[in-house]
Motif scaffolding. Sequence first.
Motif: not given
Length: 222
Positions: A4-12, A105-108
């Motif tokens: 779940e925490w990687l969802a924004p990273v997965a979007t990137a 996640a913000e960094s990615f």
Amino acid sequence: MPWEWLAPVATAFAGVAGVAGTVYVSRQGRSAQVELAKAQASGGARQALIAEKRSFYAGYLRAVDEAVDKAAEVTLLDRMRREATSKAAGRELESRLDKAQHECAESFDRIRRMLPELMILGGHWIGSMASVVMMLAFQFARGESPREAILPAQTELIALMHESVNPDGELLESAMEERVRPWFKVLDMGKAAEAAERLAASYPDGHWGDKAASIRRLADSS
């Protein structure tokens, strides 16, 4: 570690996989655009462009290092939390882990947002090489490859950037393509497709469904 925490990273990641796919598209008309840019970027304008490139390249490389450092921090804190010997220590580490996951996640997302401007300043192949580095960094964040796997691609990106800002040198597009294209063989496009398909299932508005299908075709053909 939970997905779940990687969802924004997965979007990137899935988004930049779409950028990576542009390596395979037609470049009709690009030569004329390059010649026009060369004619315009002469004298003082050329020096200003080189200075802008240097500044942006340095910022992008720092952003990538920050994202990778944050991913390493998340991995360490997650292991420490699971090995905690008391509930109090576990709760403290859980709080630190939540904060580190958010920052990662913000960094990615930051390097994802920088990529279009990097492609404009550095050109198609430097942008494509940057996307390779980003995708390898994501695989490290997911625990799918070691941090050391990022370094060779990052070294190649730095070399291309250095040549791009050398006033006495000029990279031919064909030479850049020969250097960058082989790097796509080290990527697991199947994982990119899986990430996009997971997002398509979570957001059934059609956008990610189309992108997932496109990335899946690229993965199947590579």
